[in-house]
Design a protein around this motif. Structure first.
Motif, short mmCIF file in Angstrom:
data_model
loop_
_atom_site.label_atom_id
_atom_site.label_comp_id
_atom_site.label_asym_id
_atom_site.label_seq_id
_atom_site.Cartn_x
_atom_site.Cartn_y
_atom_site.Cartn_z
N ASP A 88 88.68 76.20 66.93
CA ASP A 88 88.37 75.05 67.27
C ASP A 88 87.00 74.60 67.42
O ASP A 88 86.11 75.22 67.94
CB ASP A 88 88.66 74.88 68.98
N PRO A 89 86.52 74.13 66.13
CA PRO A 89 85.15 73.87 65.62
C PRO A 89 84.24 72.99 66.60
O PRO A 89 83.16 73.30 66.72
CB PRO A 89 85.26 73.27 64.37
N LEU A 90 84.71 72.42 67.51
CA LEU A 90 83.90 71.38 68.43
C LEU A 90 84.96 70.85 69.39
O LEU A 90 85.57 69.89 69.49
CB LEU A 90 83.49 70.27 67.47
N CYS A 91 84.96 71.67 70.61
CA CYS A 91 85.96 71.30 71.77
C CYS A 91 84.71 70.59 72.58
O CYS A 91 83.94 71.01 73.29
CB CYS A 91 86.25 72.58 72.55
N GLY A 92 84.89 69.28 72.99
CA GLY A 92 84.18 68.34 73.64
C GLY A 92 83.58 67.38 72.51
O GLY A 92 82.50 66.77 72.70
N THR A 93 84.58 66.89 71.66
CA THR A 93 84.17 66.05 70.55
C THR A 93 83.70 64.57 71.08
O THR A 93 82.60 64.06 70.76
CB THR A 93 85.23 65.68 69.52
N VAL A 103 79.75 71.03 74.93
CA VAL A 103 80.71 71.38 73.80
C VAL A 103 80.81 72.90 73.78
O VAL A 103 79.95 73.64 74.19
CB VAL A 103 80.15 70.77 72.47
N ALA A 104 81.71 73.18 72.94
CA ALA A 104 81.75 74.68 72.75
C ALA A 104 82.39 74.65 71.38
O ALA A 104 83.21 74.04 70.66
CB ALA A 104 83.01 75.18 73.68
N VAL A 105 82.24 75.92 70.61
CA VAL A 105 83.01 76.29 69.58
C VAL A 105 83.73 77.61 69.74
O VAL A 105 83.23 78.65 70.09
CB VAL A 105 81.77 76.62 68.46
N VAL A 189 83.78 68.01 86.22
CA VAL A 189 84.51 67.76 85.04
C VAL A 189 83.72 67.84 83.77
O VAL A 189 82.81 66.76 83.59
CB VAL A 189 85.41 66.46 85.46
N VAL A 190 83.78 68.74 83.05
CA VAL A 190 82.75 68.78 81.99
C VAL A 190 83.66 68.35 80.59
O VAL A 190 82.91 68.15 79.58
CB VAL A 190 82.15 70.07 81.83
N SER A 191 84.88 68.44 80.65
CA SER A 191 85.62 67.88 79.30
C SER A 191 85.45 68.81 78.47
O SER A 191 85.22 68.15 76.93
CB SER A 191 85.35 66.48 79.02
N THR A 192 85.51 70.16 78.31
CA THR A 192 85.13 71.07 77.09
C THR A 192 85.52 72.37 77.84
O THR A 192 85.47 72.71 78.79
CB THR A 192 83.85 71.15 76.60
N SER A 193 86.38 73.27 76.91
CA SER A 193 86.69 74.59 77.26
C SER A 193 85.50 75.60 77.67
O SER A 193 85.79 76.83 77.96
CB SER A 193 87.85 75.16 76.36
N LEU A 194 84.33 75.00 77.32
CA LEU A 194 83.07 75.70 77.74
C LEU A 194 83.05 76.26 78.92
O LEU A 194 82.77 77.37 79.74
CB LEU A 194 81.92 75.05 77.43
#
Length: 272
Positions: A88-93, A103-105, A189-194
Motif C-alpha cells: 500500500d504505497p500511500l495509506c491516507g491518500t 499517511v503511511a507506506v 480519527v486519523v484516517s490512515t493505518s499509521l
C-alpha cells in the motif's frame, strides 16, 4: 537502496522498500497532482503510483521471484505463490491530497513457511516501524528501539470511512457515542493505518475498524503484523482472529483495553 548486505534479509528488504516509497511521497508532497478516479469517491494520485513503483523496484531487485500485490498495480506473479508482498504505497491518500501529513507506506511479506515480515514508514515523521514476525521495532535516525504497547494515552483511533458491512450491529460512530467509551477513552480519527503502528508503539491504546477479513489486505497486513509481534491483542470486531473469517479489526495495547472495547461493540460470535 539496500547497500549494507549482498544478501539482505526479508526485513531489510521490507524496510528499504517502505523507505523508498516514503521518499517519493515526501518528495511530491504539496504539488498539484493528477487524480486517478477509482469510483465511489475513492481515488489515487500520481504519488501513489510513483511510490508503488519505487517500492516494486526495491523488491524486484532483491526478490525477483516473489509475487507482489500492489494497491495500484494489482498482482504481479502467481496468485498462489508461497511468498507474496502486499504493498500500500500511500495509506491516507485523501489526507495527503489536501495537505495533511498523516499517511503511511505499508509493505508486508506473507511467507507460508515463515509468517509475516512487514514495515510501515511514516514519510513525514521519518520513522520506519518493522517486524520480522517475532519482534517489533521502530527505526529512527538509524537506531532501532523496541515497540512497547501501552494503553496509557487512552486514545482510540476509529476508522469512520465506509463501507459499514457490520451495520446495524456495529458502526464506528455508535462506539464513539457509547457512554462507557466516553468515560474510559478519547477518540481520534486519523484516517490512515499509521494508527496501527502507533498502537504497537504505545501512542494509541487501540484501533478499531469495520470491514471483512483484513489479514490479507494491502492496507492492513503490515500494521496487523506489527501489532501482533509487539504483543497487542488483535481480533476482528466479532472477536475472531484475523484470517479466520473474522470481520474488521480491533487492535488493542492490552487485554483489558480489548475486553472493554469488545463489550461495547457487542458482536462476539459466542453471543450471536
Amino acid at each position: 537502496m539496500i547497500t549494507t548486505e549482498t544478501c539482505p534479509g526479508d526485513t531489510d528488504v521490507a524496510v528499504a522498500a517502505a523507505r523508498a516509497g516514503a521518499d517519493v511521497v515526501r518528495g511530491l508532497y504539496g504539488r498539484r497532482l493528477a487524480r486517478i478516479d477509482k469510483g465511489a469517491g475513492d481515488f489515487a494520485t500520481e504519488a501513489d503510483v510513483a511510490a508503488e513503483q519505487a517500492i516494486l523496484d526495491v523488491i524486484r531487485a532483491a526478490r525477483p521471484d516473489d509475487t507482489v500485490l500492489g494497491e495500484e498495480g494489482g498482482r504481479r506473479g502467481a496468485a498462489d505463490a508461497a511468498r507474496e508482498w502486499l504493498v500500500d504505497p500511500l495509506c491516507g491518500t485523501l489526507n495527503y491530497a489536501v495537505g495533511t501529513m498523516l499517511v503511511a507506506v505499508n509493505v508486508a511479506l506473507r511467507d507460508t513457511a515463515a509468517g509475516v515480515t512487514a514495515a510501515v514508514a511514516d514519510p513525514f515523521g521519518g520513522e520506519v516501524f518493522h517486524t520480522d514476525g517475532t519482534s517489533a521495532w521502530v527505526r529512527d535516525g538509524g537506531a532501532d528501539a523496541p515497540l512497547v504497547p501501552s494503553p496509557g494515552t487512552r486514545l482510540v483511533d476509529v476508522n469512520l470511512d465506509p463501507p459499514f458491512p457490520s451495520a446495524p450491529g456495529f458502526r464506528g460512530v455508535d462506539l464513539l457515542a457509547h457512554p462507557e467509551f466516553a468515560a474510559r477513552f478519547r477518540p481520534r480519527v486519523v484516517s490512515t493505518s499509521l494508527a496501527l503502528a502507533w498502537v504497537a508503539a504505545g501512542r494509541r491504546a487501540a484501533y478499531v475498524t469495520d470491514g471483512g477479513d483484513l489479514s490479507g489486505s494491502v492496507h492492513f497486513a503490515a500494521g496487523i503484523a506489527l501489532c501482533r509481534a509487539a504483543g497487542c491483542v488483535v481480533t476482528g470486531v466479532d472477536g475472531a482472529a484475523p484470517g479466520e473469517g473474522g470481520r474488521g479489526l480491533v487492535a488493542a495495547a492490552d487485554a483489558e483495553t480489548h475486553e472493554l472495547l469488545m463489550s461495547m461493540i457487542g458482536l462476539r460470535r459466542d453471543c450471536q
